[in-house]
Design a protein around this motif. Sequence first.
Motif, PDB file in Angstrom:
ATOM      1  N   UNK A 292       0.837  -1.213   0.000  1.00 29.74           N
ATOM      2  CA  UNK A 292       0.000   0.000   0.000  1.00 29.74           C
ATOM      3  C   UNK A 292       0.872   1.263   0.000  1.00 29.74           C
ATOM      4  N   UNK A 293       0.366   2.352  -0.547  1.00 30.17           N
ATOM      5  CA  UNK A 293       1.083   3.615  -0.555  1.00 30.17           C
ATOM      6  C   UNK A 293       0.074   4.745  -0.452  1.00 30.17           C
ATOM      7  N   UNK A 294       0.584   5.937  -0.221  1.00 30.51           N
ATOM      8  CA  UNK A 294      -0.273   7.096   0.069  1.00 30.51           C
ATOM      9  C   UNK A 294      -1.051   7.513  -1.178  1.00 30.51           C
ATOM     10  N   UNK A 295      -2.307   7.859  -0.961  1.00 30.77           N
ATOM     11  CA  UNK A 295      -3.172   8.288  -2.051  1.00 30.77           C
ATOM     12  C   UNK A 295      -3.283   9.813  -2.047  1.00 30.77           C
ATOM     13  N   UNK A 296      -3.549  10.363  -3.226  1.00 30.96           N
ATOM     14  CA  UNK A 296      -3.722  11.815  -3.329  1.00 30.96           C
ATOM     15  C   UNK A 296      -5.084  12.236  -2.829  1.00 30.96           C
ATOM     16  N   UNK A 297      -5.989  11.280  -2.697  1.00 31.96           N
ATOM     17  CA  UNK A 297      -7.339  11.591  -2.231  1.00 31.96           C
ATOM     18  C   UNK A 297      -7.408  11.392  -0.722  1.00 31.96           C
ATOM     19  N   UNK A 298      -7.976  12.322  -0.019  1.00 29.27           N
ATOM     20  CA  UNK A 298      -8.034  12.274   1.442  1.00 29.27           C
ATOM     21  C   UNK A 298      -8.908  11.102   1.885  1.00 29.27           C
ATOM     22  N   UNK A 299      -8.408  10.352   2.867  1.00 32.56           N
ATOM     23  CA  UNK A 299      -9.183   9.265   3.449  1.00 32.56           C
ATOM     24  C   UNK A 299      -9.129   7.959   2.696  1.00 32.56           C
ATOM     25  N   UNK A 300      -8.342   7.863   1.647  1.00 28.65           N
ATOM     26  CA  UNK A 300      -8.220   6.612   0.889  1.00 28.65           C
ATOM     27  C   UNK A 300      -6.761   6.186   0.845  1.00 28.65           C
ATOM     28  N   UNK A 301      -6.554   4.914   0.521  1.00 26.82           N
ATOM     29  CA  UNK A 301      -5.214   4.345   0.420  1.00 26.82           C
ATOM     30  C   UNK A 301      -5.122   3.601  -0.902  1.00 26.82           C
ATOM     31  N   UNK A 302      -4.047   3.827  -1.631  1.00 28.24           N
ATOM     32  CA  UNK A 302      -3.795   3.091  -2.862  1.00 28.24           C
ATOM     33  C   UNK A 302      -2.988   1.834  -2.555  1.00 28.24           C
ATOM     34  N   UNK A 303      -3.231   0.809  -3.331  1.00 20.77           N
ATOM     35  CA  UNK A 303      -2.551  -0.470  -3.115  1.00 20.77           C
ATOM     36  C   UNK A 303      -2.149  -1.062  -4.452  1.00 20.77           C
ATOM     37  N   UNK A 304      -0.909  -1.534  -4.524  1.00 20.25           N
ATOM     38  CA  UNK A 304      -0.420  -2.277  -5.681  1.00 20.25           C
ATOM     39  C   UNK A 304      -0.509  -3.769  -5.361  1.00 20.25           C
ATOM     40  N   UNK A 305      -1.181  -4.531  -6.188  1.00 21.25           N
ATOM     41  CA  UNK A 305      -1.299  -5.984  -6.020  1.00 21.25           C
ATOM     42  C   UNK A 305      -0.811  -6.645  -7.303  1.00 21.25           C
ATOM     43  N   UNK A 306       0.250  -7.459  -7.187  1.00 23.20           N
ATOM     44  CA  UNK A 306       0.786  -8.195  -8.336  1.00 23.20           C
ATOM     45  C   UNK A 306       0.184  -9.599  -8.360  1.00 23.20           C
ATOM     46  N   UNK A 307       0.027 -10.151  -9.544  1.00 24.53           N
ATOM     47  CA  UNK A 307      -0.615 -11.451  -9.717  1.00 24.53           C
ATOM     48  C   UNK A 307       0.364 -12.431 -10.363  1.00 24.53           C
ATOM     49  N   UNK A 308      -0.017 -13.721 -10.318  1.00 22.47           N
ATOM     50  CA  UNK A 308       0.783 -14.755 -10.956  1.00 22.47           C
ATOM     51  C   UNK A 308       0.598 -14.777 -12.470  1.00 22.47           C
TER      52      UNK A 308
END
Length: 872
Positions: A292-308
């Motif tokens: 997870x990393x910081x989002x530009x939108x207040x109150x939300x969190x961005x997340x990177x999920x890699x797949x197989x």
Amino acid sequence: MSLFKARDWWSTILGEKEEFDQGCLCVADVDNSGSGQDKVIVGSYKGYLRIFNPHPVKPGDEVQPEDLLLEVQLREPILQVEVGKFVSGTEGLHLAVLHCRKLCVYAVSGTQGNVEHGNQYQIKLMYEHNLQRTACNMTYGPFGGVKGRDLICIQSMDGMLMLFEQESYAFGRFLPGFLLPGPLAYSSRTDSFITVSSCQQVESYKYQVLAFATDADERQDTEQRKLSSGKRLVVDWVLNIGEQALDICIVSFNQGVSSVFVLGERNFFCLKDNGQIRFMKKLDYSPSCFVPYCSVREGTVNTLIATHSKILNVYQDVTLKWATQLPCIPVSVKVANFQDLKGVIVTLSDDGHLQCSYLGTDPSIFQAPKVDSREINYEEMNAEMKELQKIIREATRTQDILPESEKPRDVTVTAEVSADLDEESQAIDSEVKAEAVPSVTVKITIQSRVTAQKPSLTVCVQAPLAVTCDQFVFDDLEPDSSETVVLSVFLKENCSPPELEGTCMVSYNIPTGIPRVSQCNFSLPLKLVCFPGQPSKAANHKLTIDTNKPPISFVTIFPDFVDASQGDQANALGFQFLTGAKTTLLASKTSQRYRIQSDQLEDLWLVTKELVHRLEEHFKKQNCKDFACTFSGSIPLQEYFELIDQHFELRLNAEKYQELLSERAVQFRAIERRLLTRFKDKTPAPLQHLDTLLEGTFREVIALADAAEENQANMFQAFTKLKSATHLVIMLISLWQKLSTDQVAILEATFLPLAEDTQELGWEETVDAAVSYLLRTCLSKSSKEQALTLSSQLSMPKDTSKLKKNITLFCDRLAKGGRLSLSTDSATQQAAVMPGGCATIPESDLEERTIMPGSTAMFTSHRQTTKQKSKP
């Protein structure tokens, strides 16, 4: 080709054949440069530690040497690398490296260079801790609310949390109910450790509870010690997620919101500090890692999920915002800042592909050509369509569904069986009671025309035969290369094999990743299981094979069993099997017949098969195309039914032993519970001979298990004999009715459907279903019989009377002109062509005996079969 790809900003390949995992990647300003530029720290399972300072490169250019700041060999596998304030007296960042049995903390520093070689970097060991237990993973943070420093917590493979206050060991605690280690993270907001147990539950433990709990070194595994010293380790909160977790991450980008992110095998969870679910996302793919990393939108969190499937998904809470293609499957993903470029995605694969990329698209440079506007000639199109349809029709008529390729196979496997037995037998743990158990060498060669990746060879022979080694794994095969292995085959079980064939199978991947299989068969010599013996005049079972050519001397067709000094006078030949059975082969001097005789029906099979095969090979070498073998004697169904009854009786015994074992096991557990209740009682009561009853039940369980094991061995031998007799009956029917190769294949599929016999699916019910199907289709008397439906469920029958009746009826309809076919159309035509169809057999006549017109073969009824005792 997709536009949405992870644009390659910087990438490299680490080492050769090195392995990496989730904890092997870390990004931080490890050298304390103060510029805010992150460095990439990578550790491998081979013990290599590398630190990179990536710089942008032009497309097609290679990575510059100065990008690698440091590379050292630590000589122990690196499980995890982390950067934090791990040294007392300073708030500078240091590197913590976790090995299997050691924790090392290093200081990374650089020296300004005055020449073109650039700066020089080195690491200095600040301190290390030798671990008493094998480590799994670690986490760090300001445990207990300390200021200006980070403490380290290591989780061992046996469930112990070892906490280190920088240079000193603090304490260790065992997690309650531990089975397997899971991901571990520390929440500074709640001062607690969060992990996922093997019960598929997210568990949180307060640091203060860990500190005041019972010391792990003094832990006792008895129930007597409860709260006598120290406090019990109690979980703060538990959440059942119903699946194993791949990773846990704690994010707190501002003082108001703190979340616990858990990546499961099929779901993505976001939890509050108290364990309540804030939101969850059900994934329709198999994830490999996330961050997870910081989002530009207040109150939300961005997340990177890699797949197989090499896809990187970007989520804002539960909303998918972006999806991009990756060149490999990452096992770890981070977000870093390089040279005023913020938000660079750093990914690491398990084979060492390290890439720094950004999200973007490439404009399409393809321009559709202008359409050539011209008039369409419909007459030419119709003529061309008719021609193509004609070609398609011809192709579908002459080719199979899957036409064979004319190109040579990429990988071919060949097996060469030695003509002579091994001088020194390679038999291992053979149960045969003969003085010497021979073995024969098989040389297997694998030739590759292309690059074959991960080839593996499997050699299979049916029990009671065995091989010295049945699995071989090779390195990647280069084009026009070959590999050769040598193994030996011998008789392991104390019974004659029903088949003397084996199979070699090679599985591999071509460079495009497609799996392929190549196989070949090989035949073993008869002298592997028998040797020359004295012919016997008397025997219980005799068979006569007729031929249309004068008899051939045994010196010619059996040179390995007949002494050449006997000349052409040898018309009797004896075969002594390793298991003790004897079979005699006789050649008539006045007629074109051969007789095979033995005391047991199953012992006739291998010699009969070998005789027919060698006669066919002999006349084939002489270019004689009209040679044929026939059989006009009596089909030995009575003796065949006795073998079926013996095998079925052993199956019934196995079922009885299983029921008795289940009853005794239930009784044993009930007595155990009663005893445990007595032992735990504070006011002990008399045992009332429960211990004696427990011991007696235990002995009964052991005796029943031994009897069941012995019955299993007897059932294996009975099934082997039944398969040999079945092969013999199939050959006699094919010679008697002069069946084609396709019809013989149907016979074999009907009577030999199983390679192994089990209680769940046995030979009797499977063969009964197959024979019943043939009697209702291609061998049916009328269309009404074809309309009957068969049972869709196979179950063990109560007896073998129906099976023996169907086999007798099957042979009778073959004798009356029936022909085997799997096509329903041909079965219907056959019923119309046959004069009157297959006549109905009265039950009274069938119970007495059935005589086939035009043949001397006689089939005895079931009533006569059940009256006779089976032979031991």
